[in-house]
Scaffold this motif. Structure first.
Motif, PDB file in Angstrom:
ATOM      1  N   ILE A  22      52.113 -27.805  96.132  1.00 10.51           N
ATOM      2  CA  ILE A  22      51.178 -27.413  95.059  1.00 10.51           C
ATOM      3  C   ILE A  22      51.662 -28.027  93.749  1.00 10.51           C
ATOM      4  O   ILE A  22      52.854 -27.969  93.428  1.00 10.51           O
ATOM      5  CB  ILE A  22      51.130 -25.873  94.883  1.00 10.51           C
ATOM      6  N   ILE A  23      50.733 -28.628  92.989  1.00  8.23           N
ATOM      7  CA  ILE A  23      51.061 -29.026  91.610  1.00  8.23           C
ATOM      8  C   ILE A  23      50.477 -27.957  90.695  1.00  8.23           C
ATOM      9  O   ILE A  23      49.251 -27.822  90.594  1.00  8.23           O
ATOM     10  CB  ILE A  23      50.474 -30.400  91.244  1.00  8.23           C
ATOM     11  N   PHE A  24      51.338 -27.179  90.069  1.00  9.42           N
ATOM     12  CA  PHE A  24      50.869 -26.087  89.206  1.00  9.42           C
ATOM     13  C   PHE A  24      50.460 -26.644  87.856  1.00  9.42           C
ATOM     14  O   PHE A  24      51.238 -27.333  87.192  1.00  9.42           O
ATOM     15  CB  PHE A  24      51.959 -25.023  89.036  1.00  9.42           C
ATOM     16  N   ARG A  25      49.241 -26.346  87.445  1.00  8.30           N
ATOM     17  CA  ARG A  25      48.714 -26.805  86.148  1.00  8.30           C
ATOM     18  C   ARG A  25      48.908 -25.669  85.147  1.00  8.30           C
ATOM     19  O   ARG A  25      48.158 -24.683  85.137  1.00  8.30           O
ATOM     20  CB  ARG A  25      47.240 -27.181  86.285  1.00  8.30           C
ATOM     21  N   ARG A  62      44.881 -14.918  83.463  1.00  9.23           N
ATOM     22  CA  ARG A  62      44.749 -16.018  82.503  1.00  9.23           C
ATOM     23  C   ARG A  62      43.357 -16.095  81.899  1.00  9.23           C
ATOM     24  O   ARG A  62      43.181 -16.566  80.768  1.00  9.23           O
ATOM     25  CB  ARG A  62      45.127 -17.348  83.184  1.00  9.23           C
ATOM     26  N   LEU A 124      40.970 -21.777  85.204  1.00  7.14           N
ATOM     27  CA  LEU A 124      41.029 -22.835  86.222  1.00  7.14           C
ATOM     28  C   LEU A 124      40.188 -22.433  87.412  1.00  7.14           C
ATOM     29  O   LEU A 124      40.146 -21.260  87.785  1.00  7.14           O
ATOM     30  CB  LEU A 124      42.501 -22.993  86.626  1.00  7.14           C
ATOM     31  N   ALA A 126      39.836 -23.490  91.451  1.00  6.88           N
ATOM     32  CA  ALA A 126      40.411 -24.256  92.569  1.00  6.88           C
ATOM     33  C   ALA A 126      39.477 -24.102  93.777  1.00  6.88           C
ATOM     34  O   ALA A 126      38.491 -24.831  93.888  1.00  6.88           O
ATOM     35  CB  ALA A 126      41.828 -23.766  92.838  1.00  6.88           C
ATOM     36  N   LEU A 154      39.865 -28.213  89.606  1.00 13.79           N
ATOM     37  CA  LEU A 154      40.525 -29.001  90.649  1.00 13.79           C
ATOM     38  C   LEU A 154      39.441 -29.307  91.690  1.00 13.79           C
ATOM     39  O   LEU A 154      39.284 -28.562  92.671  1.00 13.79           O
ATOM     40  CB  LEU A 154      41.692 -28.216  91.274  1.00 13.79           C
ATOM     41  N   ASP A 179      44.883 -33.260  93.975  1.00 13.14           N
ATOM     42  CA  ASP A 179      45.812 -32.130  94.186  1.00 13.14           C
ATOM     43  C   ASP A 179      45.858 -31.748  95.654  1.00 13.14           C
ATOM     44  O   ASP A 179      44.857 -31.660  96.292  1.00 13.14           O
ATOM     45  CB  ASP A 179      45.329 -30.898  93.399  1.00 13.14           C
TER      46      ASP A 179
HETATM   47  N1  LIG Z   1      47.242 -25.761  91.063  1.00 13.40           N
HETATM   48  C1  LIG Z   1      47.093 -24.649  90.320  1.00 13.40           C
HETATM   49  N2  LIG Z   1      47.675 -24.563  89.111  1.00 13.40           N
HETATM   50  C2  LIG Z   1      47.544 -23.451  88.347  1.00 13.40           C
HETATM   51  N3  LIG Z   1      46.842 -22.372  88.721  1.00 13.40           N
HETATM   52  C3  LIG Z   1      46.240 -22.410  89.923  1.00 13.40           C
HETATM   53  N4  LIG Z   1      45.449 -21.503  90.564  1.00 13.40           N
HETATM   54  C4  LIG Z   1      45.103 -22.033  91.753  1.00 13.40           C
HETATM   55  N5  LIG Z   1      45.611 -23.269  91.911  1.00 13.40           N
HETATM   56  C5  LIG Z   1      46.332 -23.525  90.777  1.00 13.40           C
END
Ligand SMILES: Nc1ncnc2[nH]cnc12
Ligand SMILES: O=P(O)(O)OC[C@H]1O[C@H](OP(=O)(O)OP(=O)(O)O)[C@H](O)[C@@H]1O
Ligand SMILES: [Mg+2]
Length: 179
Positions: A22-25, A62, A124, A126, A154, A179
């Protein structure tokens, strides 16, 4: 593809968090920048300034940060969609799928009057699980959804496409693909 390069570069990307692959944004770096936070909120608000929004729904946690600021700027009320068990009054609940298992969110039954115009906001999108559940709840209590607005999409995870297939107007400021 990025619609807003100056905002995109203020999002911190953390590989392998919270788990490998996982790349956390991370939007904290965007929010802590005074100009970045202001520009983010202004851009989210702009398409809905003439939409007579009555209520903004933000998804815990968030979505509260973004949704509260957007509601204030739109002169709308703010409605928190909370994780299970946190709201004290009568609620409606919706379950949604996570990568492993399920989660659930709730809103108060009296948070939106029948026919009120509602904007859904989150940081966000996803898979669209949380947004889809929030939209189900808004409609269950009689709200009329005017749109769904996210800081980050995403698109590879399909959530925004699914919401559009369901007929919702979906907008976002930044896209991260691959991603
Ligand atoms: N890649 C991601 N980064 C941050 N929050 C998320 N929530 C779900 N996927 C995420
Ligand atoms: O489109 P989805 O697949 O549902 O994923 C998007 C959601 O995931 C994150 O929330 P999360 O509940 O993980 O954490 P938070 O409490 O920090 O907002 C993010 O803030 C969105 O709300
Ligand atoms: Mg969230």
């Amino acid at each position: 593809m990025s619609q807003n390069p100056s905002l995109r570069e203020r999002v911190r990307s953390i590989p392998d968090y919270p788990k490998p692959g996982i790349i956390f944004r991370d939007i904290t770096t965007l929010l802590q920048d005074p100009a970045g936070f202001r520009e983010t909120v202004d851009l989210l608000v702009a398409p809905f300034e003439a939409s007579a929004v009555d209520k903004v729904v933000g998804v815990e946690a968030r979505g509260f940060i973004i949704g509260g600021a957007v509601a204030h700027q739109l002169h709308a009320g703010f409605v928190p969609a909370r994780k299970m068990g946190k709201l004290p009054w009568e609620t409606v609940s919706a379950e949604y799928d996570l990568e492993y298992g399920t989660d659930a969110i709730q809103i108060h039954t009296d948070c939106i009057a029948r026919g009120e115009r509602v904007l859904l906001v989150d940081d966000l999108i996803a898979t669209g699980g949380s947004a889809g559940a929030a939209l189900d709840l808004i409609e269950q209590v009689g709200g009329s959804v005017v749109g769904c607005s996210f800081v980050i999409d995403l698109p590879d995870l399909g959530g925004s496409a699914q919401l559009r297939e369901r007929g919702y107007a979906v907008s976002s400021l930044i896209e991260f693909e691959g991603d």
